[in-house]
Write an enzyme that holds these catalytic residues in place. Structure first.
Site, PDB file in Angstrom:
ATOM      1  N   ASP A 169      31.189  27.796  37.241  1.00 43.74           N
ATOM      2  CA  ASP A 169      31.518  28.722  38.320  1.00 43.74           C
ATOM      3  C   ASP A 169      31.630  30.157  37.785  1.00 43.74           C
ATOM      4  O   ASP A 169      31.180  31.114  38.430  1.00 43.74           O
ATOM      5  CB  ASP A 169      32.832  28.319  38.989  1.00 43.74           C
ATOM      6  CG  ASP A 169      32.643  27.255  40.063  1.00 43.74           C
ATOM      7  OD1 ASP A 169      31.568  26.622  40.079  1.00 43.74           O
ATOM      8  OD2 ASP A 169      33.562  27.047  40.867  1.00 43.74           O
ATOM      9  N   LYS A 188      38.367  21.549  23.319  1.00 45.67           N
ATOM     10  CA  LYS A 188      39.704  22.069  23.034  1.00 45.67           C
ATOM     11  C   LYS A 188      40.348  21.155  21.990  1.00 45.67           C
ATOM     12  O   LYS A 188      41.483  20.698  22.121  1.00 45.67           O
ATOM     13  CB  LYS A 188      40.536  22.116  24.321  1.00 45.67           C
ATOM     14  CG  LYS A 188      41.856  22.890  24.190  1.00 45.67           C
ATOM     15  CD  LYS A 188      41.661  24.356  23.881  1.00 45.67           C
ATOM     16  CE  LYS A 188      43.012  25.079  23.850  1.00 45.67           C
ATOM     17  NZ  LYS A 188      42.893  26.460  23.348  1.00 45.67           N
ATOM     18  N   TYR A 227      39.110  14.212  35.942  1.00 49.77           N
ATOM     19  CA  TYR A 227      39.003  14.102  37.394  1.00 49.77           C
ATOM     20  C   TYR A 227      39.319  12.685  37.843  1.00 49.77           C
ATOM     21  O   TYR A 227      38.750  11.709  37.359  1.00 49.77           O
ATOM     22  CB  TYR A 227      37.616  14.521  37.868  1.00 49.77           C
ATOM     23  CG  TYR A 227      37.444  16.019  37.920  1.00 49.77           C
ATOM     24  CD1 TYR A 227      38.551  16.849  38.090  1.00 49.77           C
ATOM     25  CD2 TYR A 227      36.212  16.611  37.801  1.00 49.77           C
ATOM     26  CE1 TYR A 227      38.410  18.228  38.142  1.00 49.77           C
ATOM     27  CE2 TYR A 227      36.056  17.991  37.852  1.00 49.77           C
ATOM     28  CZ  TYR A 227      37.163  18.785  38.022  1.00 49.77           C
ATOM     29  OH  TYR A 227      37.029  20.153  38.073  1.00 49.77           O
ATOM     30  N   ASP A 244      38.842  28.180  26.045  1.00 47.82           N
ATOM     31  CA  ASP A 244      39.415  29.450  26.445  1.00 47.82           C
ATOM     32  C   ASP A 244      38.649  30.625  25.817  1.00 47.82           C
ATOM     33  O   ASP A 244      38.372  31.634  26.482  1.00 47.82           O
ATOM     34  CB  ASP A 244      40.905  29.519  26.104  1.00 47.82           C
ATOM     35  CG  ASP A 244      41.236  29.003  24.706  1.00 47.82           C
ATOM     36  OD1 ASP A 244      40.351  28.413  24.058  1.00 47.82           O
ATOM     37  OD2 ASP A 244      42.382  29.188  24.260  1.00 47.82           O
ATOM     38  N   ASP A 271      33.036  22.324  34.914  1.00 47.61           N
ATOM     39  CA  ASP A 271      33.192  22.761  36.290  1.00 47.61           C
ATOM     40  C   ASP A 271      33.656  24.219  36.333  1.00 47.61           C
ATOM     41  O   ASP A 271      33.120  25.051  37.086  1.00 47.61           O
ATOM     42  CB  ASP A 271      34.210  21.859  36.985  1.00 47.61           C
ATOM     43  CG  ASP A 271      34.139  21.945  38.498  1.00 47.61           C
ATOM     44  OD1 ASP A 271      33.221  22.588  39.029  1.00 47.61           O
ATOM     45  OD2 ASP A 271      35.012  21.345  39.156  1.00 47.61           O
TER      46      ASP A 271
END
Length: 354
Positions: free
Chosen positions: A247, A186, A133, A219, A243
């Site tokens: 959600d 990852k 970010y 993933d 993030d």
């Protein structure tokens, strides 16, 4: 012990001025039931602060927050601000100014609310100070830039110190929950950055032999959360992954309107619901206050644990219990298929905790 608990109140934009006061009133009633007084300190923030002070987070607000440990903060609608004031967003200013490095986002199904996954009960522990970010990874300026008009780049930052402190948050939380941490990364592709995150988390795990630890690629984690969410307890991950996964988990529980959140440093905490400002329903009295009420409960619990204050922890438990009771009774705002207003729902929760 001082019986007063002081909280900064920043209503924010959109539905913020509707849901934040409801959450503060519920906390006031819950603390009063434990013999405590809540002192709210209202501060200018967001669009109203732009109108009165010319900026979304005025200097007087930042100065006041320096002296207050607990904050209840509404959502921001920076897209509606004048272009020159849209960046950085108000929430980003607070996170960076005060080093709120830990973002804790629980998601669990509630009786009375249709859930996509009835067995979801997870806590996403999200590193909140770095990653990809752009507002969190440069001392000066943005982490996004364009060397030519046709090329855009972003700098992602992962540091050992930030990984270690968020891992400690996750493993400490697991000891208070079901004793299981899943490290999400990852590292098969982002070997150096998320590989460092994974390795530091496993290093910290050595200090917690009583906590079960495993790992997942992000993933695969998204797929597994949908397929078998009940297998997971605490998920610790870097900023962007956290993030997205939080959600997803919130929707599995029934709605983002149910998803609470706190952002903390070692000494200060900010309650801020996961959902946005929803300007399309602002002022209609239909906004769902559950996430904001739950966020303030999380904040009180964090404060109670940090200060060994059993009365404040009991107030947090009472709020969570009241929310569960009211939802199970079928009271709900329009987004959950109900008919009660924001204020009516809050009044029902406040009556139960009182």
């Amino acid at each position: 012990m001082n019986d007063a608990v002081t909280i900064a109140v920043l209503d924010g934009d959109g539905i913020g001025p509707e849901v934040v006061p409801v959450a503060v009133e519920v906390a006031t009633r819950a603390l009063a039931a434990q013999g405590r007084t809540l002192i709210p300190i209202r501060l200018p923030y967001g669009a109203t602060a732009i109108a009165s002070h010319g900026q979304a987070v005025p200097a007087e607000t930042l100065e006041a927050l320096e002296e207050i440990d607990l904050w209840a903060v509404g959502p921001h609608d920076s897209a509606s601000y004048p272009p020159e004031l849209r960046s950085p967003a108000p929430g980003a200013v607070l996170r960076k100014q005060f080093g709120l490095y830990a973002n804790l986002r629980p998601a669990r199904a509630h009786g009375g609310v249709p859930a996509v996954a009835a067995d979801v009960d997870v806590l996403v522990v999200r590193e909140n100070s770095e990653g990809l970010y752009a507002d969190r990874n440069m001392t000066i300026g943005s982490g996004e830039f364009m060397p030519t008009p046709d090329v855009a780049m972003a700098v992602g930052v992962i540091t050992r110190g930030a990984c270690e402190r968020i891992a400690v948050e996750a493993f400490d939380a697991a000891r208070r929950r079901r004793g299981h941490v899943t490290i999400v990364h990852k590292a098969n592709v982002l070997r150096l950055t998320t590989g460092l995150f994974r390795d530091v988390c496993f290093d910290v795990a050595q200090r917690y032999p009583d906590v079960r630890v495993d790992e997942q690629h992000v993933d695969a984690m998204a797929a597994l959360l949908v397929r078998r969410p009940g297998d997971f307890d605490v998920i610790v991950t870097e900023n962007l992954f956290g993030d997205i996964l939080s959600d997803l988990a919130g929707e599995l529980s029934g709605s983002l309107g149910l998803a609470p959140s706190i952002n903390t440093s070692a000494t200060q905490g900010m309650a801020q619901a996961v959902h946005g400002a929803a300007p399309d329903i602002a002022g209609t009295g239909t906004a769902n206050p559950v996430a904001m009420i739950g966020s303030v409960a999380m904040l009180l619990r964090w404060h109670g644990l940090r200060t060994s204050d059993a009365a404040v922890e009991a107030a947090a438990d009472a709020i969570d219990g009241a929310l569960a009771h009211v939802l199970a009774d079928g009271l709900a705002t329009a987004d959950l298929g109900g008919t009660v207003s924001t204020g009516e729902f809050g009044a029902a929760v406040a009556a139960h905790v009182g």
